[in-house]
Design a protein around this motif. Structure first.
Motif, PDB file in Angstrom:
ATOM      1  N   ALA A  65       0.833  -1.208   0.000  1.00  0.00           N
ATOM      2  CA  ALA A  65       0.000   0.000   0.000  1.00  0.00           C
ATOM      3  C   ALA A  65       0.862   1.251   0.000  1.00  0.00           C
ATOM      4  O   ALA A  65       0.590   2.219  -0.724  1.00  0.00           O
ATOM      5  CB  ALA A  65      -0.939  -0.018   1.198  1.00  0.00           C
ATOM      6  N   TYR A  67      -6.382  -5.250 -10.907  1.00  0.00           N
ATOM      7  CA  TYR A  67      -5.808  -5.216  -9.562  1.00  0.00           C
ATOM      8  C   TYR A  67      -4.861  -4.034  -9.421  1.00  0.00           C
ATOM      9  O   TYR A  67      -4.974  -3.247  -8.467  1.00  0.00           O
ATOM     10  CB  TYR A  67      -5.074  -6.523  -9.268  1.00  0.00           C
ATOM     11  CG  TYR A  67      -4.274  -6.467  -7.982  1.00  0.00           C
ATOM     12  CD1 TYR A  67      -4.892  -6.658  -6.753  1.00  0.00           C
ATOM     13  CD2 TYR A  67      -2.910  -6.182  -8.004  1.00  0.00           C
ATOM     14  CE1 TYR A  67      -4.169  -6.578  -5.568  1.00  0.00           C
ATOM     15  CE2 TYR A  67      -2.179  -6.106  -6.826  1.00  0.00           C
ATOM     16  CZ  TYR A  67      -2.819  -6.303  -5.617  1.00  0.00           C
ATOM     17  OH  TYR A  67      -2.094  -6.210  -4.446  1.00  0.00           O
ATOM     18  N   HIS A 125      -6.814  -0.585  -9.578  1.00  0.00           N
ATOM     19  CA  HIS A 125      -7.623  -0.288  -8.392  1.00  0.00           C
ATOM     20  C   HIS A 125      -6.757  -0.002  -7.166  1.00  0.00           C
ATOM     21  O   HIS A 125      -7.026   0.932  -6.402  1.00  0.00           O
ATOM     22  CB  HIS A 125      -8.575  -1.455  -8.108  1.00  0.00           C
ATOM     23  CG  HIS A 125      -9.662  -1.590  -9.116  1.00  0.00           C
ATOM     24  ND1 HIS A 125     -10.316  -2.780  -9.365  1.00  0.00           N
ATOM     25  CD2 HIS A 125     -10.221  -0.684  -9.963  1.00  0.00           C
ATOM     26  CE1 HIS A 125     -11.221  -2.598 -10.304  1.00  0.00           C
ATOM     27  NE2 HIS A 125     -11.173  -1.338 -10.681  1.00  0.00           N
ATOM     28  N   GLU A 126      -5.708  -0.807  -6.979  1.00  0.00           N
ATOM     29  CA  GLU A 126      -4.853  -0.607  -5.808  1.00  0.00           C
ATOM     30  C   GLU A 126      -4.064   0.700  -5.905  1.00  0.00           C
ATOM     31  O   GLU A 126      -3.859   1.386  -4.901  1.00  0.00           O
ATOM     32  CB  GLU A 126      -3.900  -1.793  -5.646  1.00  0.00           C
ATOM     33  CG  GLU A 126      -4.573  -3.077  -5.201  1.00  0.00           C
ATOM     34  CD  GLU A 126      -5.252  -2.917  -3.847  1.00  0.00           C
ATOM     35  OE1 GLU A 126      -4.572  -2.536  -2.876  1.00  0.00           O
ATOM     36  OE2 GLU A 126      -6.480  -3.149  -3.770  1.00  0.00           O
ATOM     37  N   HIS A 127      -3.642   1.048  -7.109  1.00  0.00           N
ATOM     38  CA  HIS A 127      -2.914   2.307  -7.289  1.00  0.00           C
ATOM     39  C   HIS A 127      -3.810   3.491  -6.925  1.00  0.00           C
ATOM     40  O   HIS A 127      -3.408   4.383  -6.164  1.00  0.00           O
ATOM     41  CB  HIS A 127      -2.434   2.417  -8.735  1.00  0.00           C
ATOM     42  CG  HIS A 127      -1.408   3.476  -8.957  1.00  0.00           C
ATOM     43  ND1 HIS A 127      -1.026   3.889 -10.216  1.00  0.00           N
ATOM     44  CD2 HIS A 127      -0.669   4.233  -8.097  1.00  0.00           C
ATOM     45  CE1 HIS A 127      -0.105   4.832 -10.119  1.00  0.00           C
ATOM     46  NE2 HIS A 127       0.131   5.063  -8.849  1.00  0.00           N
ATOM     47  N   LEU A 128      -5.048   3.485  -7.429  1.00  0.00           N
ATOM     48  CA  LEU A 128      -5.962   4.587  -7.136  1.00  0.00           C
ATOM     49  C   LEU A 128      -6.421   4.578  -5.685  1.00  0.00           C
ATOM     50  O   LEU A 128      -6.627   5.638  -5.078  1.00  0.00           O
ATOM     51  CB  LEU A 128      -7.177   4.518  -8.059  1.00  0.00           C
ATOM     52  CG  LEU A 128      -6.980   5.052  -9.476  1.00  0.00           C
ATOM     53  CD1 LEU A 128      -8.258   4.889 -10.282  1.00  0.00           C
ATOM     54  CD2 LEU A 128      -6.561   6.512  -9.448  1.00  0.00           C
ATOM     55  N   ARG A 129      -6.597   3.395  -5.126  1.00  0.00           N
ATOM     56  CA  ARG A 129      -7.046   3.322  -3.728  1.00  0.00           C
ATOM     57  C   ARG A 129      -6.014   3.924  -2.786  1.00  0.00           C
ATOM     58  O   ARG A 129      -6.357   4.587  -1.797  1.00  0.00           O
ATOM     59  CB  ARG A 129      -7.315   1.862  -3.352  1.00  0.00           C
ATOM     60  CG  ARG A 129      -7.927   1.677  -1.962  1.00  0.00           C
ATOM     61  CD  ARG A 129      -8.439   0.270  -1.797  1.00  0.00           C
ATOM     62  NE  ARG A 129      -7.370  -0.693  -1.705  1.00  0.00           N
ATOM     63  CZ  ARG A 129      -6.758  -1.026  -0.558  1.00  0.00           C
ATOM     64  NH1 ARG A 129      -7.133  -0.469   0.578  1.00  0.00           N
ATOM     65  NH2 ARG A 129      -5.806  -1.929  -0.548  1.00  0.00           N
ATOM     66  N   ASN A 130      -4.738   3.725  -3.107  1.00  0.00           N
ATOM     67  CA  ASN A 130      -3.680   4.217  -2.229  1.00  0.00           C
ATOM     68  C   ASN A 130      -3.106   5.564  -2.666  1.00  0.00           C
ATOM     69  O   ASN A 130      -2.419   6.217  -1.879  1.00  0.00           O
ATOM     70  CB  ASN A 130      -2.555   3.178  -2.150  1.00  0.00           C
ATOM     71  CG  ASN A 130      -2.978   1.911  -1.447  1.00  0.00           C
ATOM     72  OD1 ASN A 130      -3.075   1.877  -0.219  1.00  0.00           O
ATOM     73  ND2 ASN A 130      -3.249   0.862  -2.215  1.00  0.00           N
ATOM     74  N   PRO A 141      -5.084   8.457  -4.697  1.00  0.00           N
ATOM     75  CA  PRO A 141      -6.248   8.926  -5.472  1.00  0.00           C
ATOM     76  C   PRO A 141      -5.882   9.862  -6.611  1.00  0.00           C
ATOM     77  O   PRO A 141      -6.611   9.943  -7.607  1.00  0.00           O
ATOM     78  CB  PRO A 141      -7.111   9.628  -4.415  1.00  0.00           C
ATOM     79  CG  PRO A 141      -6.718   8.995  -3.120  1.00  0.00           C
ATOM     80  CD  PRO A 141      -5.254   8.698  -3.250  1.00  0.00           C
ATOM     81  N   THR A 193     -13.753   6.974 -13.395  1.00  0.00           N
ATOM     82  CA  THR A 193     -13.700   5.728 -12.631  1.00  0.00           C
ATOM     83  C   THR A 193     -14.660   4.726 -13.238  1.00  0.00           C
ATOM     84  O   THR A 193     -15.660   5.097 -13.883  1.00  0.00           O
ATOM     85  CB  THR A 193     -14.059   5.964 -11.150  1.00  0.00           C
ATOM     86  OG1 THR A 193     -13.990   4.725 -10.443  1.00  0.00           O
ATOM     87  CG2 THR A 193     -15.464   6.540 -11.013  1.00  0.00           C
TER      88      THR A 193
END
Length: 766
Positions: free
Chosen positions: A443, A468, A471-476, A478, A555
């Motif tokens: 993260a 994957y 989504h993980e890049h944007l989640r951590n 923005p 998104t």
């Protein structure tokens, strides 16, 4: 310079002269259809004469309003009919008309046909043998091109004859049965024949011609050795220019791979970059040497990037390309943030522990083949026919495994005939535990990746890894500068370029794009200041099947969009059951029972067609909605809740979603998704089901789709229980699935669905 119109007029006059020189044909030759009795196969001794006869009968009646298309088809007809000088003139006319326009299919065809027509013309004049004539013609038409144009021509020339042979054979079989064919199909057949026949004559000449041409365009170093901590990395380097040219500094495109077939350093050089293909520690450019995947790729790729930045030909900027495994390597390098790395651009990147060697936490037999072909790079065991079709051979090995009574721990011994330490290591980690997590950005590392990122993914099996990472890049992070493109592609078409059809599905015209070239356009934007491709105008860019349109959004999952929820009708009735807009009343349940010990269908192939007339309902239960009252656009991932009572402590589900059209055909909307119930929603730890008890199981399909469903179509949900020979089978005992055998099946596994079961997907409406 002569006016283009004059050259067209000369071509048309040449055509009339050829027509007048031809023997008179009976009146039926002018009809829309042409009588045709194809040879037995493309290599038949009579094939050339029969195709010449067909081309000669088309020539007098061929018309086309578009002058450029007319000239392109005229050239092909003239070549096949033996009028080589007229063909060369026609191709020259087309080349003149296309000057200053995009280097598209028409001008490329004009060059390809021009090379061949001139070679045959020189040969027919008796001055040169074909090999020498083709070499002279190639040099005359290719040398004036720029690097990118020459690369495009050579890429088309090196398509092997075998690519055209099977379509040609199928066409012969089709028209043999019918006895005649319409003009449009006759033209297509002539073009396919020309592609096949010409390549058979010049294919052996290409390596020497290409090598000579490339020596005049590029400086190449075949085996560069780059020191890294504790070892050395082998690489191939190609940069534009000649050895004695003044040294220009350029940005570098790096691919870090274990597969020599991915070497695209020269293609990158043709685009105006320094191209570097570096190989995973232990692998050499000739494909030799065993490797241990994933372990040191990040640090080694970062070291290669640092080395590149110090070279005299480097301007200090590096971007990474990657497809599949090399896409994983790009992310592995990005998380280490080497200073010279300015962007990564991946197509269907692999995400270890997410989509390989398992997906949905179910191991695939394909991991054994991948390990043998890409990691150990060793020949198969003795007794295996080296000339056999690889897919057929591995399918036979899967069937052998499926019929046996050995635990999945022994899958390597059954398929390879020996123990594989690599496969054994993977099997030891069925959960997404620290072993897999250490290969992926954490993260904190995702949050620090501040370079532009481009990812391509497909609806049909080339999406899980890209989704994957995105989504993980944007989640951590923005604010991440990340761009995702999604479309109706699979793992092959997304890398090699799209065709008009994919496994029986006809792509919308707007979806037929050159994805690798689009990636170069994006890199030109990042590294050279070129305009950003309009197709990549937003963070998420997806093609809506059936609408022939692209959509662009910040998104994929938008909270303001309406979600289409469909409830499983659990009242007793025959299959197919219904999908309802509200929960069914009166309770009840529907059941699916599958005997996991049954091996009678081991040789029955599993269909992979995307458009079918009959639902592939083996080991499955289906639910069908009412006809849609209006056209409905759906986008994103299917998710839902199963209200179930399982008979055992675990089960592997298979989820498929179809559009049933008004004509009764079924269109698959995303690649079927398998998942292990005990890992649903939490892949890091297994949680067994409660056998014999009613419970809720929430899930999200790790696939995406975007489709315009037509008014009158129905939505079909297919739920199956896995019993495929090409993957691990979960018998539901609660033990480690690797340790289970067919003896653990005991009795058929049963699942009952109750009234609170539903699935949902977002629509295009806000």
């Amino acid at each position: 310079m002569r006016h283009p119109g004059s050259t067209v007029s000369r071509a048309r006059r040449a055509l009339m002269r050829l027509i007048l020189a031809l023997p008179a044909w009976p009146t039926w030759a002018w009809a829309a259809d042409f009588g045709f009795r194809p040879p037995r196969d493309p290599d038949d001794a009579t094939a050339a004469d029969l195709m010449r006869d067909l081309a000669e009968r088309i020539l007098p009646v061929y018309q086309e309003a578009d002058t450029d298309v007319f000239l392109a088809n005229l050239t092909a007809l003239q070549i096949v009919s033996g009028a080589y000088r007229a063909a060369y003139d026609s191709s020259g006319s087309l080349r003149s008309r296309r000057q200053g326009k995009p280097f598209d299919d028409l001008v490329q065809r004009a060059i390809l046909d021009g090379i061949y027509a001139r070679a045959r013309m020189l040969e027919a004049d008796g001055r040169l043998g074909f090999a020498e004539a083709y070499a002279r013609s190639f040099q005359e038409l290719v040398s004036p091109l720029d690097n990118a144009q020459a690369q495009a021509i050579m890429a088309r020339l090196e398509i092997p004859p075998a690519v055209y042979r099977e379509p040609l054979r199928q066409a012969f079989d089709l028209w043999r049965a019918k006895g005649s064919l319409p003009q449009a199909d006759a033209l297509a057949l002539v073009r396919t024949w020309l592609s096949y026949q010409s390549r058979r004559s010049f294919n052996a000449l290409l390596p020497e011609l290409f090598a000579a041409e490339n020596r005049n365009r590029y400086v190449a170093e075949a085996d560069v050795r780059i020191p890294v901590r504790g070892g050395v990395i082998h690489a191939r380097l190609v940069r534009p220019g000649r050895a004695n040219d003044a040294l220009a500094t350029l940005p570098t495109l790096l691919r870090f791979t274990l597969d020599p077939a991915e070497d695209d350093a020269q293609h990158s050089a043709a685009k105006g970059y320094v191209g570097v293909t570096a190989y995973v520690r232990g692998r050499t450019p000739d494909g030799k040497g065993a490797v241990w995947p994933f372990v040191r790729d990040g640090e080694d790729a970062a070291a290669v990037i640092d080395w590149i930045a110090r070279q005299a030909w480097s301007d200090g900027r590096v971007a990474m390309l990657g497809d599949g495994y090399s896409g994983y390597a790009a992310w592995a390098a990005a998380r280490r943030r080497p200073a010279a790395l300015k962007a990564i651009a991946t197509i269907a990147p692999m995400a270890p522990g997410i989509d390989f060697p398992m997906a949905g936490q179910i191991f695939r037999n394909a991991m054994v083949r991948w390990a043998q072909e890409h990691a150990t790079a060793e020949p198969l065991r003795a007794g295996v026919d080296a000339d056999a079709d690889p897919d057929t051979m591995w399918q036979a090995l899967d069937a052998r495994w499926h019929r046996g009574n050995r635990p999945y721990w022994d899958i390597d011994r059954v398929l390879l005939g020996k123990r594989s330490r690599l496969v054994r290591t993977w099997l030891t980690h069925p959960s997404h535990d620290r072993y897999w997590q250490k290969f992926l950005p954490s993260a904190e590392q995702f949050a620090r990746i501040d370079i532009p990122v481009l990812s391509f993914a497909g609806y049909y099996g080339a999406d899980a890894g890209a989704l994957y990472y995105h989504h993980e890049h944007l989640r951590n992070r923005p604010q991440a500068d990340t761009t995702l493109l999604l479309g109706p592609y699979d793992a092959t078409s997304i890398r090699r370029g799209t065709a008009p059809t994919l496994r029986g599905y006809t792509l919308d015209p707007v979806a037929r794009i050159d994805l690798p070239d689009l990636r170069y356009q994006w890199l030109d934007h990042i590294l050279k200041g070129a305009n950003k491709p309009s197709l990549l105008m937003d963070r998420v860019n997806y093609q809506v099947m059936g609408a022939d349109q692209w959509r662009h959004a910040p998104t994929l999952d938008a909270p303001q969009r309406t979600r289409l929820r469909l409830h499983l009708d659990t009242r007793e009735r025959d299959d197919p059951h219904r999908l309802l807009p509200s929960p069914s009343e009166g309770g009840g349940n529907v059941r699916l029972s599958v005997d996991l010990a049954d091996r009678r269908d081991v040789r029955t192939p599993w269909p992979d067609a995307l458009r079918v007339k009959q639902l592939p309902a083996r080991n499955s239960i289906s639910f069908v909605s009412d006809p849609l009252p209006e056209g409905t656009e759906i986008v994103g991932s299917l998710r839902g809740v199963f209200d179930i009572t399982p008979s055992r402590q675990d089960v592997d589900f298979n989820i498929s979603l179809y559009e049933q059209t008004a004509s009764g055909e079924y269109q698959l909307l995303f690649d079927p998704y398998d998942f292990r119930a005990s890992y649903a929603g939490h892949r890091m730890r297994r949680r067994l089901l409660r056998a014999g008890e009613r419970q809720l199981l929430a899930f999200t399909v790790e696939r995406v789709t975007a489709c315009k469903l037509a008014a009158g179509s129905r939505i079909v949900l297919l739920i199956g229980l896995n019993r495929r020979p090409d993957r691990q089978i979960n018998y539901g005992s609660g033990k480690d699935v690797n340790s289970e055998t067919i003896a653990d099946a005991k009795w058929p596994i049963r699942v009952r669905w109750h009234a609170r079961s539903y699935v949902e997907i977002q629509t295009g409406k806000s």
